[in-house]
Write a protein that holds these residues in place. Structure first.
Motif: not given
Length: 159
Positions: A8-19, A23-27
């Motif tokens: 629930i909720g959206r990660l906005k563009a910025g450092p949190e989304r980038d991280i 991590l998703k790409s690595r996983a």
């Protein structure tokens, strides 16, 4: 086995989304070698008139991504605390048991509706402290990546 984060909720563009994306790409890259794939889905926070209404509406949204065979893990401050190795072992057991999908549900600001807590096979906490939802998502992605490295024998995790 597919592992999905439903939040629930959206990660906005910025450092949190980038991280989170890194991590998703690595996983994803490391997980393919051991039979794991990853996905995520975000839902808008409810505008309901009370905490109960909001939690119930958000629970319905989260439940919408579940199939009858999905294993549901609810992230909740009152959940069980696992160390990284125990978390990885749990994922490995589900994978080896032939589970098709694990869904990690992150509720809204009011927490989870009872329907999600009742359906969850595991309720998981990242310690006794309360964490912002953005941080929970980042910590979950990091632990999923760490679990992949543990299961594959990669030296990323150190006990």
């Amino acid at each position: 086995m597919k592992i999905k984060i439903a939040a629930i909720g959206r990660l906005k563009a910025g450092p949190e989304r980038d991280i989170a994306e890194r991590l998703k790409s690595r996983a994803d890259a490391a997980g393919r070698k051991i039979g794991l794939s990853f996905d995520s889905r975000e839902f808008t926070e409810s505008r309901g008139s009370s905490s109960t209404v909001r939690k119930d509406q958000e629970a319905a949204e989260l439940a919408g991504v579940l199939s009858p065979k999905s294993v549901l893990v609810a992230l909740d401050e009152h959940g069980r605390v696992l160390d990284s190795r125990a978390f990885a072992e749990r994922l490995g057991k589900w994978r080896d048991a032939g589970k098709e999908e694990i869904v990690f549900a992150i509720g809204g600001a009011d927490g989870h509706g009872q329907a999600i807590l009742d359906r969850a096979e595991l309720t998981l906490a990242f310690g006794a402290m309360t964490w912002p939802h953005q941080m929970v998502r980042l910590m979950l992605w990091e632990q999923l990546y760490r679990a992949v490295t543990i299961l594959s024998g990669h030296p990323y995790h150190r006990d």
